[in-house]
Write a protein that holds these residues in place. Structure first.
Motif, PDB file in Angstrom:
ATOM      1  N   ASP A  38      -5.482  -1.445  -1.006  1.00 34.65           N
ATOM      2  CA  ASP A  38      -5.915  -2.554  -0.162  1.00 34.65           C
ATOM      3  C   ASP A  38      -7.434  -2.685  -0.178  1.00 34.65           C
ATOM      4  OD1 ASP A  38      -3.696  -3.864   0.829  1.00 34.65           O
ATOM      5  OD2 ASP A  38      -3.529  -2.629   2.630  1.00 34.65           O
ATOM      6  N   ILE A  40      -9.525  -4.790   2.374  1.00 32.38           N
ATOM      7  CA  ILE A  40      -9.377  -5.608   3.572  1.00 32.38           C
ATOM      8  C   ILE A  40     -10.744  -6.084   4.051  1.00 32.38           C
ATOM      9  CG2 ILE A  40      -8.628  -5.627   5.989  1.00 32.38           C
ATOM     10  CD1 ILE A  40      -6.608  -3.442   5.240  1.00 32.38           C
ATOM     11  N   ASN A 222      -7.962  -8.424  -0.822  1.00 33.21           N
ATOM     12  CA  ASN A 222      -6.589  -8.937  -0.907  1.00 33.21           C
ATOM     13  C   ASN A 222      -5.958  -9.163   0.465  1.00 33.21           C
ATOM     14  OD1 ASN A 222      -6.424  -6.046  -0.432  1.00 33.21           O
ATOM     15  ND2 ASN A 222      -4.235  -6.197  -0.866  1.00 33.21           N
ATOM     16  N   ARG A 223      -6.652  -8.747   1.541  1.00 33.82           N
ATOM     17  CA  ARG A 223      -6.180  -8.999   2.907  1.00 33.82           C
ATOM     18  C   ARG A 223      -7.351  -9.453   3.753  1.00 33.82           C
ATOM     19  NH1 ARG A 223      -2.979  -3.811   5.140  1.00 33.82           N
ATOM     20  NH2 ARG A 223      -2.895  -5.084   7.031  1.00 33.82           N
ATOM     21  N   ARG A 237      -2.229 -11.918   4.033  1.00 34.87           N
ATOM     22  CA  ARG A 237      -2.183 -11.355   2.687  1.00 34.87           C
ATOM     23  C   ARG A 237      -1.304 -12.262   1.816  1.00 34.87           C
ATOM     24  NH1 ARG A 237       0.420  -5.849   4.564  1.00 34.87           N
ATOM     25  NH2 ARG A 237      -0.200  -6.616   6.604  1.00 34.87           N
ATOM     26  N   ARG A 241      -3.051 -15.445   2.530  1.00 33.76           N
ATOM     27  CA  ARG A 241      -4.454 -15.114   2.277  1.00 33.76           C
ATOM     28  C   ARG A 241      -5.055 -16.074   1.258  1.00 33.76           C
ATOM     29  NH1 ARG A 241      -8.577 -14.802   0.267  1.00 33.76           N
ATOM     30  NH2 ARG A 241     -10.024 -13.073  -0.057  1.00 33.76           N
TER      31      ARG A 241
END
Length: 255
Positions: A38, A40, A222-223, A237, A241
């Motif tokens: 992740d 974020i 990606n988040r 996401r 997202r």
């Protein structure tokens, strides 16, 4: 990414002035699962709880309620010092995270020995020269030409690039990027962000990044998570997202 979170916060709350008439809840029943790989990005106004969340993850702020788990292990009461073996952090201020009187190479060697016992032994710095030159050449600001330069003599951008390399050299389980480009000029900020994205992607690292730059929040990671009044208000996401643009960003996060 696996189904098992690498980091979990379960019903985490923190207070100031707890058990007094002035009690204020800073984090409010946070539930968050972070998976390996992740990247974020965290958005939120001042006072939303972003830095408090990072302080809880890093261990320099105690949790009043709830649990913090790393790879399924309860680290809620693990000290900040012991968490540095697994969690690295890059701060907004380029002066934090590096030793100003030590050279770039010496700082990198120090970071590489993070979590190891340090007895009286030869440093072996010369043996690491080629490795450090290759590592610093991944930064876009000539840091590879400053290996023997005391860190205090670097530019802000070079020093922040060094802080980022030091934080990632041991491939920690979690990297916390605490507005790490905010103090830099726009060009240097963009260069460091591109280098950040490349290293996180190529080395399959796991990172959380606080940013006030809306473009960075949309262009990287990606988040996308937003905090408001100590609570997670959005966690986007995948297709959700990807659908966020500058035009609808405020509508989504205010709605």
């Amino acid at each position: 990414m696996t189904n098992q979170p690498i980091l979990e916060l379960k019903h985490v709350s923190t207070y100031v002035n707890k058990n007094t008439p002035d009690q204020i809840k800073i984090l409010n029943d946070i539930n968050l699962s972070v998976y390996a790989g992740d990247f974020i990005t965290l958005l939120g106004s001042n006072g939303a709880g972003k830095s408090t969340l990072f302080n809880v993850i890093a261990g320099n702020l105690a949790v009043d309620e709830g649990q913090v788990l790393l790879k399924g292990k309860d680290i809620t009461h693990l000290s900040e010092e012991k968490r540095t073996k697994y969690i690295s952090r890059v701060f907004q201020d380029p002066k934090l995270g590096t030793a100003p009187r030590m050279t770039v190479a010496e700082n990198l060697l120090l970071a590489e020995k993070r979590g190891q016992r340090r007895g009286l032994r030869l440093r072996g710095l010369n043996k690491q020269a080629d490795k450090f030159e290759k590592l610093t050449s991944t930064m876009p600001n000539g840091l590879n030409q400053r290996l023997k330069t005391p860190t205090g003599n670097l530019s802000g951008g070079q020093r922040q690039a060094l802080s980022f390399l030091m934080a990632t050299i041991k491939r920690p389980d979690i990297i916390l990027l605490d507005e790490h480009t905010a103090a830099l000029d726009p060009k240097t900020s963009q260069e460091l962000m591109e280098a950040t994205q490349q290293r996180i992607t190529e080395d399959k690292l796991t990172a959380l990044m606080i940013t006030h730059h809306l473009e960075d929040a949309l262009n990287y990671g990606n988040r996308l998570i937003s905090l408001q009044n100590g609570s997670v208000t959005n966690d986007l996401r995948g297709a959700e997202r990807d659908a966020i643009t500058m035009d609808n960003l405020f509508t989504v996060f205010e709605g």
